[in-house]
Design an enzyme around this catalytic site. Structure first.
Site, PDB file in Angstrom:
ATOM      1  N   GLY A 128      79.797  85.323 122.560  1.00 13.68           N
ATOM      2  CA  GLY A 128      81.186  84.896 122.442  1.00 13.68           C
ATOM      3  C   GLY A 128      82.103  85.409 123.534  1.00 13.68           C
ATOM      4  O   GLY A 128      83.317  85.217 123.455  1.00 13.68           O
ATOM      5  N   GLU A 153      74.561  88.751 123.069  1.00 15.45           N
ATOM      6  CA  GLU A 153      73.974  87.418 123.222  1.00 15.45           C
ATOM      7  C   GLU A 153      74.912  86.454 123.944  1.00 15.45           C
ATOM      8  O   GLU A 153      75.353  85.465 123.364  1.00 15.45           O
ATOM      9  CB  GLU A 153      73.645  86.847 121.835  1.00 15.45           C
ATOM     10  CG  GLU A 153      72.758  87.747 121.004  1.00 15.45           C
ATOM     11  CD  GLU A 153      72.564  87.238 119.579  1.00 15.45           C
ATOM     12  OE1 GLU A 153      71.422  87.254 119.123  1.00 15.45           O
ATOM     13  OE2 GLU A 153      73.558  86.829 118.942  1.00 15.45           O
ATOM     14  N   PRO A 154      75.221  86.722 125.200  1.00 15.20           N
ATOM     15  CA  PRO A 154      76.129  85.808 125.910  1.00 15.20           C
ATOM     16  C   PRO A 154      75.449  84.496 126.257  1.00 15.20           C
ATOM     17  O   PRO A 154      74.297  84.484 126.701  1.00 15.20           O
ATOM     18  CB  PRO A 154      76.475  86.585 127.187  1.00 15.20           C
ATOM     19  CG  PRO A 154      75.278  87.459 127.417  1.00 15.20           C
ATOM     20  CD  PRO A 154      74.749  87.825 126.056  1.00 15.20           C
ATOM     21  N   ARG A 211      77.801  81.206 127.018  1.00 20.64           N
ATOM     22  CA  ARG A 211      78.855  80.660 127.868  1.00 20.64           C
ATOM     23  C   ARG A 211      79.151  81.564 129.078  1.00 20.64           C
ATOM     24  O   ARG A 211      79.337  81.072 130.193  1.00 20.64           O
ATOM     25  CB  ARG A 211      80.130  80.530 127.028  1.00 20.64           C
ATOM     26  CG  ARG A 211      81.306  79.868 127.718  1.00 20.64           C
ATOM     27  CD  ARG A 211      82.584  80.106 126.908  1.00 20.64           C
ATOM     28  NE  ARG A 211      82.369  79.929 125.485  1.00 20.64           N
ATOM     29  CZ  ARG A 211      82.523  78.775 124.842  1.00 20.64           C
ATOM     30  NH1 ARG A 211      82.935  77.725 125.477  1.00 20.64           N
ATOM     31  NH2 ARG A 211      82.280  78.704 123.540  1.00 20.64           N
ATOM     32  N   ARG A 238      83.670  68.598 124.467  1.00 20.59           N
ATOM     33  CA  ARG A 238      84.466  69.769 124.079  1.00 20.59           C
ATOM     34  C   ARG A 238      85.966  69.491 124.033  1.00 20.59           C
ATOM     35  O   ARG A 238      86.685  70.065 123.221  1.00 20.59           O
ATOM     36  CB  ARG A 238      84.167  70.956 125.005  1.00 20.59           C
ATOM     37  CG  ARG A 238      82.741  71.483 124.827  1.00 20.59           C
ATOM     38  CD  ARG A 238      82.519  72.807 125.540  1.00 20.59           C
ATOM     39  NE  ARG A 238      83.320  73.877 124.993  1.00 20.59           N
ATOM     40  CZ  ARG A 238      84.435  74.340 125.510  1.00 20.59           C
ATOM     41  NH1 ARG A 238      84.898  73.852 126.652  1.00 20.59           N
ATOM     42  NH2 ARG A 238      85.099  75.306 124.924  1.00 20.59           N
ATOM     43  N   TYR A 247      87.244  70.343 120.522  1.00 27.01           N
ATOM     44  CA  TYR A 247      87.927  71.640 120.407  1.00 27.01           C
ATOM     45  C   TYR A 247      89.260  71.681 121.148  1.00 27.01           C
ATOM     46  O   TYR A 247      89.798  72.766 121.345  1.00 27.01           O
ATOM     47  CB  TYR A 247      87.084  72.763 121.034  1.00 27.01           C
ATOM     48  CG  TYR A 247      85.657  72.894 120.592  1.00 27.01           C
ATOM     49  CD1 TYR A 247      85.327  73.055 119.249  1.00 27.01           C
ATOM     50  CD2 TYR A 247      84.628  72.911 121.535  1.00 27.01           C
ATOM     51  CE1 TYR A 247      84.011  73.227 118.866  1.00 27.01           C
ATOM     52  CE2 TYR A 247      83.305  73.076 121.153  1.00 27.01           C
ATOM     53  CZ  TYR A 247      83.007  73.233 119.811  1.00 27.01           C
ATOM     54  OH  TYR A 247      81.704  73.396 119.447  1.00 27.01           O
ATOM     55  N   CYS A 300      84.367  53.743 124.427  1.00 28.52           N
ATOM     56  CA  CYS A 300      85.304  52.960 123.617  1.00 28.52           C
ATOM     57  C   CYS A 300      85.976  53.812 122.570  1.00 28.52           C
ATOM     58  O   CYS A 300      85.735  53.646 121.371  1.00 28.52           O
ATOM     59  CB  CYS A 300      84.571  51.788 122.986  1.00 28.52           C
ATOM     60  SG  CYS A 300      84.544  50.407 124.111  1.00 28.52           S
ATOM     61  N   GLU A 301      86.780  54.766 123.012  1.00 26.90           N
ATOM     62  CA  GLU A 301      87.506  55.683 122.131  1.00 26.90           C
ATOM     63  C   GLU A 301      88.740  56.138 122.890  1.00 26.90           C
ATOM     64  O   GLU A 301      88.612  56.602 124.028  1.00 26.90           O
ATOM     65  CB  GLU A 301      86.680  56.953 121.873  1.00 26.90           C
ATOM     66  CG  GLU A 301      85.480  56.782 120.997  1.00 26.90           C
ATOM     67  CD  GLU A 301      85.814  56.979 119.528  1.00 26.90           C
ATOM     68  OE1 GLU A 301      85.052  56.498 118.701  1.00 26.90           O
ATOM     69  OE2 GLU A 301      86.867  57.579 119.233  1.00 26.90           O
ATOM     70  N   TYR A 338      77.633  74.152 126.688  1.00 25.54           N
ATOM     71  CA  TYR A 338      77.993  73.228 125.608  1.00 25.54           C
ATOM     72  C   TYR A 338      78.504  71.878 126.097  1.00 25.54           C
ATOM     73  O   TYR A 338      79.254  71.219 125.400  1.00 25.54           O
ATOM     74  CB  TYR A 338      79.017  73.894 124.655  1.00 25.54           C
ATOM     75  CG  TYR A 338      78.558  75.254 124.186  1.00 25.54           C
ATOM     76  CD1 TYR A 338      77.475  75.367 123.309  1.00 25.54           C
ATOM     77  CD2 TYR A 338      79.143  76.420 124.659  1.00 25.54           C
ATOM     78  CE1 TYR A 338      77.014  76.606 122.914  1.00 25.54           C
ATOM     79  CE2 TYR A 338      78.679  77.669 124.263  1.00 25.54           C
ATOM     80  CZ  TYR A 338      77.621  77.751 123.390  1.00 25.54           C
ATOM     81  OH  TYR A 338      77.153  78.984 123.001  1.00 25.54           O
TER      82      TYR A 338
HETATM   83  C1  LIG Z   1      76.578  80.578 119.813  1.00 27.95           C
HETATM   84  C2  LIG Z   1      75.989  81.900 119.656  1.00 27.95           C
HETATM   85  C3  LIG Z   1      75.940  82.773 120.747  1.00 27.95           C
HETATM   86  C4  LIG Z   1      76.503  82.441 122.101  1.00 27.95           C
HETATM   87  O1  LIG Z   1      77.871  82.244 122.081  1.00 27.95           O
HETATM   88  P1  LIG Z   1      78.676  82.126 123.486  1.00 27.95           P
HETATM   89  O2  LIG Z   1      80.049  81.829 123.053  1.00 27.95           O
HETATM   90  O3  LIG Z   1      78.051  81.028 124.253  1.00 27.95           O
HETATM   91  O4  LIG Z   1      78.517  83.438 124.169  1.00 27.95           O
HETATM   92  C5  LIG Z   1      75.334  83.993 120.562  1.00 27.95           C
HETATM   93  N1  LIG Z   1      74.805  84.344 119.373  1.00 27.95           N
HETATM   94  C6  LIG Z   1      74.831  83.524 118.301  1.00 27.95           C
HETATM   95  C7  LIG Z   1      74.208  83.963 117.033  1.00 27.95           C
HETATM   96  C8  LIG Z   1      75.429  82.280 118.404  1.00 27.95           C
HETATM   97  O5  LIG Z   1      75.459  81.479 117.331  1.00 27.95           O
END
Ligand SMILES: *Cc1c(COP(=O)(O)O)cnc(C)c1O
Length: 479
Positions: A287, A329-330, A332, A373, A377, A404-405, A434
């Site tokens: 995240g 867990e990056p 993005r 996106r 979002y 077509c939107e 994404y």
């Molecule tokens: C989506 C997700 C991520 C990656 O999120 P980013 O916003 O791309 O860093 C990491 N761990 C889990 C469990 C996720 O669901």
């Protein structure tokens, strides 16, 4: 860093209410701001002889478009690798060692899986399809973590067959499902419990709550997380190695991680008290935010890692726990800024907004099928004219797709040169995460190719779909 409207040349141009201010000058209108654009993105200075087009890692976007067609995802390999390496280095700490899992759901292909492996990162997958991509690419299965809130028996069996390193368990059903499958296979599976810690983080705000109203994880407040641990420790085919939480996306500070780490460590202490078991790992999820716009300023992996380590060390000391390994867990934050989407302009339609304002609707040859996106979002993006430099006055513009939107918008509000014309190439920055991964075939549109660039050469990462690829699925057309 967003450009201000006070520039002398365009000072007379006014933005309608709600629109971003116009760029200070023509250079600002064409700028490739560091952090938003890949490290290899350059605009040639031209010396008046060339159109001052943009190249990425030494390859001119006009040549890329001519060879591979548009829309095209262009992936700067050196940018991707340097972001991955920066995360790896940030968690190589002798006191509190950590692991980095690249979240493959942001964007995964065999080539990318190999880069991730070579840069020393582990890999998150959340479906059988992502898992197959990784193992077929030769990614070591023991360095893969299997996520998802509804892993099927078939997916679990596939993962066990390949020797996946760990499973992040998301429900009581999954605990039973994995335990039974591991027993059948005669193996012990390493597991983490995905805990919903009551933190929701998005960009600049986070909310800490006691309850959790969402599909992921096992609730801390409701006691489900502790019950999950109770069930796991009784099952001989499962081994509890850690606790996991993932609090949101596009996060710019560590306050949310702080609350989440605090709650996870408190749970780890209760697990120790109840079961005499100290977990080896604390996975704080992904995240980490990136700059889509010029005024966004994400934290460096190193600063973020130091803050996270500080929080975990402090919380563990408070409970008298040995400090576990930290995992992040990056997704993005590694692939997002490494990729741009190149589109060709097809039509430019001026629309009178009243009060002397005009908006140009600039239609490109892609749209919500390659970048959902914005529609999904309200995501914001930076876009530039990349096939040439224009001295024309900037006009408030909206980059829209060919679907077509009316909601088929790629960049809602931006300034682009007033002389845009069919055949011009635009690039949208930071589309690595994404976009291709969430792409669709809406309106029977084949999905774009992904081409990696490095030191002046190109490598196809994913080939472009053809209309024949799509027609081949239609059972009414196949003999
Ligand atoms: C989506 C997700 C991520 C990656 O999120 P980013 O916003 O791309 O860093 C990491 N761990 C889990 C469990 C996720 O669901």
């Amino acid at each position: 860093m967003r450009a201000h409207p006070a520039g002398p040349r365009h000072g007379e141009i006014l933005a309608p209410a709600g629109a971003p201010p116009p760029p200070a000058d023509a250079e600002a209108l064409h700028a490739l701001t560091e952090g938003v654009w890949p490290i290899g993105a350059r605009r040639s200075d031209g010396g008046g002889l060339t159109p001052r087009s943009v190249s990425i890692a030494g390859v001119d976007v006009r040549d890329l478009a001519a060879e591979f067609g548009t829309p095209l995802f262009v992936l700067d390999e050196a940018d991707f690798r340097s972001r991955a390496a920066a995360f790896r280095a940030a968690y190589d700490d002798t006191q509190v060692p950590g692991d980095v899992f690249y979240a493959g759901k942001a964007f995964l292909s065999a080539t990318v899986a190999r880069w991730v492996e070579q840069e020393g990162l582990n890999l998150d997958v959340c479906t059988g399809g992502e898992l197959l991509t990784a193992v077929r690419a030769g990614f070591p299965a023991e360095r893969i973590a299997f996520h998802g809130n509804n892993k099927s028996v078939a997916e679990i069996e596939l993962a066990l067959r390949h020797g996946v390193g760990r499973y992040v368990l998301d429900s009581f059903e999954e605990i039973a499902r994995l335990a039974a499958a591991a027993e059948r296979a005669g193996v012990v599976a390493d597991v983490l419990v995905r805990v919903t810690v009551g933190v929701e983080a998005h960009t600049h705000e986070f909310i800490a709550t006691a309850h959790e109203d969402q599909k992921f994880g096992l609730s801390l407040a409701g006691g489900a997380a502790e019950e999950a641990v109770r069930r796991i420790v009784k099952l001989p085919s499962l081994r509890l190695v850690g606790l996991h939480s993932h609090i949101g996306s596009q996060i710019f500070d560590t306050a949310g991680f702080e609350v989440s780490a605090h709650r996870l460590v408190a749970l780890a202490a209760r697990v120790r008290d109840e079961h005499g078991l100290e977990v080896d790992e604390l996975d704080l999820g992904g995240g980490m935010g990136i700059a889509y716009l010029e005024d966004e300023d994400p934290m460096s992996p190193r600063d973020m890692a130091e803050l996270l380590r500080g929080i975990v060390v402090r919380e563990c000391a408070a409970y008298g726990l040995a400090v576990p390994r930290i995992a992040v867990e990056p997704g993005r934050a590694i692939v997002g800024p490494s990729m741009v989407t190149v589109y060709e302009v097809g039509t430019v339609k001026p629309v009178d907004l009243g009060s002397g304002h005009t908006r140009h609707y600039v239609s490109v040859d892609g749209g919500m099928s390659d970048n959902i996106r914005t529609a999904l979002y309200d995501a914001e993006y930076t876009v530039r004219l990349v096939s040439r430099f224009s001295a024309a006055d900037p006009v408030l513009s909206r980059v829209v797709g060919s679907h077509c939107e009316s909601g088929d918008i790629v960049v809602r509000d931006c300034w682009l040169p007033g002389d845009l014309a069919p055949g011009d190439l635009l690039a949208v920055a930071a589309t690595g995460a994404y976009c291709r991964a969430m792409s669709s075939n809406y309106n029977a549109v084949p999905r774009p190719a992904v081409v990696a660039v490095r030191d002046g050469s190109t490598q196809v990462v994913l080939r472009r779909e053809t209309p024949e690829d799509l027609l081949a699925l239609d059972a009414g057309l196949t003999p």
